[in-house]
Design an enzyme around this catalytic site. Structure first.
Site, PDB file in Angstrom:
ATOM      1  N   LEU A 298      -7.086  40.927 -18.630  1.00  0.00           N
ATOM      2  CA  LEU A 298      -6.720  40.097 -19.548  1.00  0.00           C
ATOM      3  C   LEU A 298      -7.326  38.778 -19.295  1.00  0.00           C
ATOM      4  CD1 LEU A 298      -4.152  42.035 -18.964  1.00  0.00           C
ATOM      5  CD2 LEU A 298      -2.912  40.553 -20.212  1.00  0.00           C
ATOM      6  N   GLY A 384      -4.699  34.257 -16.909  1.00  0.00           N
ATOM      7  CA  GLY A 384      -5.622  35.389 -16.597  1.00  0.00           C
ATOM      8  C   GLY A 384      -5.314  36.397 -15.705  1.00  0.00           C
ATOM      9  N   SER A 385      -5.128  37.717 -16.007  1.00  0.00           N
ATOM     10  CA  SER A 385      -4.497  38.834 -15.081  1.00  0.00           C
ATOM     11  C   SER A 385      -4.976  40.142 -15.358  1.00  0.00           C
ATOM     12  CB  SER A 385      -3.068  38.692 -15.255  1.00  0.00           C
ATOM     13  OG  SER A 385      -2.807  38.812 -16.558  1.00  0.00           O
ATOM     14  N   ARG A 386      -4.458  40.993 -14.741  1.00  0.00           N
ATOM     15  CA  ARG A 386      -4.558  42.550 -15.062  1.00  0.00           C
ATOM     16  C   ARG A 386      -3.517  43.410 -15.006  1.00  0.00           C
ATOM     17  NH1 ARG A 386      -8.120  45.851 -10.450  1.00  0.00           N
ATOM     18  NH2 ARG A 386      -7.140  47.834 -10.537  1.00  0.00           N
TER      19      ARG A 386
END
Length: 417
Positions: A298, A384-386
């Protein structure tokens, strides 16, 4: 507010009303059941917003029982139900007292609790016998400091033990906190008959776009900093920096409505973003055998609200320590992550919310025991991430590959075999 025989012994310490938005939250568990279900609303009057919301949730095959707030309300309730037409009149009955009621799948206290902790415990004890196996009880308490004489603390305690969801409804007079309690376990298969839960904590901008409550807070902080800078340095334009940043910060927490596929074999994306990898691997934390892991990155431009990829029951939730590598890099697999483990009819499914280089805050709103519909919101990651989805490898077939763009709650990333 007078004591209600429908809600035994709630007590009173000041007026508290339930508006339309809080009423929708109170009746959400009844409204989102797509199969035949039974409901019981206690302490209700003909002009109650809770009654209107409950009637809106009626479907063919449903039955709804109403217990009036007082003896004088029974006649008005019956007249109101009859006036709604044959569809409602055939499915709704009005009782004279709570003692005549039968156990229901969803029990709603139409009046907020404002009394002492002891009174609230007594009220709950009096209602437990009207809960069917796996049923949900919903109740509200004023959220302002001093709004109750102990009821809020008691329901908070009950929520720790039996809670399957809590909503803070700020757009109510006064603001209220709605608790959903389940005192006996629900069947896993029930989740497949649910629609995604209504969430009143987000702020609607339009019919299809909301801002999550975290965004409201973040935007408010930015505007507060702008006001402080303006007051402390009136000749400087430094205040423009946080003022202009506020809309962008709030937009990061946008929460759009999504069309969830009706196909029961579809597994949907848990978040918006780009697929990083699709691989089979073992993970002893979740059980024996291999899992199919679909990892999605993301960016800061993507929607960061996370959704359940399948219908299931939250069986476990834990956080694993780690680093804060950039989320698109392979070593982000070892970042701090929150794991939500779901029991489903097809086996164990896990959603991992991983932090990134900038993302340091994970929000998870689905307590153990909660039922999640496919595509239902259950948390978010800031910036921001996953997000990784783990599926039983032999039971699911992937439909996406690295580089594909997916939309949370809508894109089908895999299909049950």
């Amino acid at each position: 507010m007078a004591q209600s025989p429908a809600v035994p012994g709630p007590g009173t310490s000041g007026a508290a009303l339930i508006g339309e938005r809080a009423a929708r939250s109170l009746t959400a568990e009844f409204a989102r059941h797509q199969g035949p279900k039974t409901g019981l609303v206690v302490g209700v009057s003909a002009d109650s917003a809770v009654l209107a919301a409950a009637l809106d949730g009626l479907l063919p095959g449903d039955s709804l029982t109403l217990v009036p707030a007082g003896p004088a309300d029974a006649a008005d309730l019956r007249a109101h139900v009859t006036a709604q037409g044959q569809f409602v009149a055939e499915r709704v009955r009005v009782l004279d007292s709570l003692s005549e009621a039968e156990p229901a799948d969803v029990v709603v206290a139409a009046q907020p609790y404002t009394g002492t902790a002891e009174d609230t415990r007594g009220a709950l004890d009096g209602l437990v016998k009207y809960l069917a196996e796996g049923a949900v009880f919903t109740a509200a308490v004023p959220a302002r400091p001093g709004g109750t004489a102990g009821a809020a603390a008691e329901l908070d305690r009950q929520a720790v033990l039996f809670g399957v969801g809590t909503d803070l409804v700020l757009r109510n007079r006064p603001p209220v906190r709605v608790h959903r309690l389940r005192f006996t376990p629900a069947a896993v298969g029930t989740a497949a008959r649910l629609a995604p839960a209504y969430r009143p904590s987000s702020v609607p901008l339009s019919r299809t776009m909301h801002i999550d409550s975290n965004g409201v807070v973040a935007g408010g902080i930015a505007l507060g900093l702008a006001a402080l800078a303006r007051l402390s340095r009136p000749k400087s334009r430094l205040w423009l920096v946080p003022a202009l940043a506020a809309p962008a910060v709030a937009a990061f927490f946008r929460d759009p409505e999504r069309d969830v596929p009706e196909d029961p074999d579809a597994v949907v994306a848990a978040a918006d973003g780009q697929v990083l990898s699709v691989q089979r691997l073992p993970d002893e934390r979740f059980g024996a055998g291999e899992f199919l892991r679909i990892a999605v990155f993301l960016s800061v431009l993507d929607v960061h609200v996370n959704r359940s990829p399948v219908a299931g029951k939250v069986a476990d939730y834990f956080v694993a320590d780690g680093g804060f590598a950039a989320a698109m890099r392979p070593d982000a697999e070892h970042n701090v992550a929150a794991y939500t483990v779901l029991d489903t009819d097809r086996g164990t499914v896990v959603v991992a919310q991983r932090t990134g280089l900038i993302a340091r805050r994970i929000v998870q709103r689905a307590p153990i025991g909660a039922l999640l519909a496919r595509g239902e919101r259950f948390g978010l990651i800031r910036f921001g991430s996953r997000t990784d989805v783990y599926l039983p490898a032999d039971a699911a077939e992937p439909l996406v590959g690295p580089g594909d763009k997916v939309i949370g709650g809508s894109s089908v990333i895999a299909r049950w075999r």
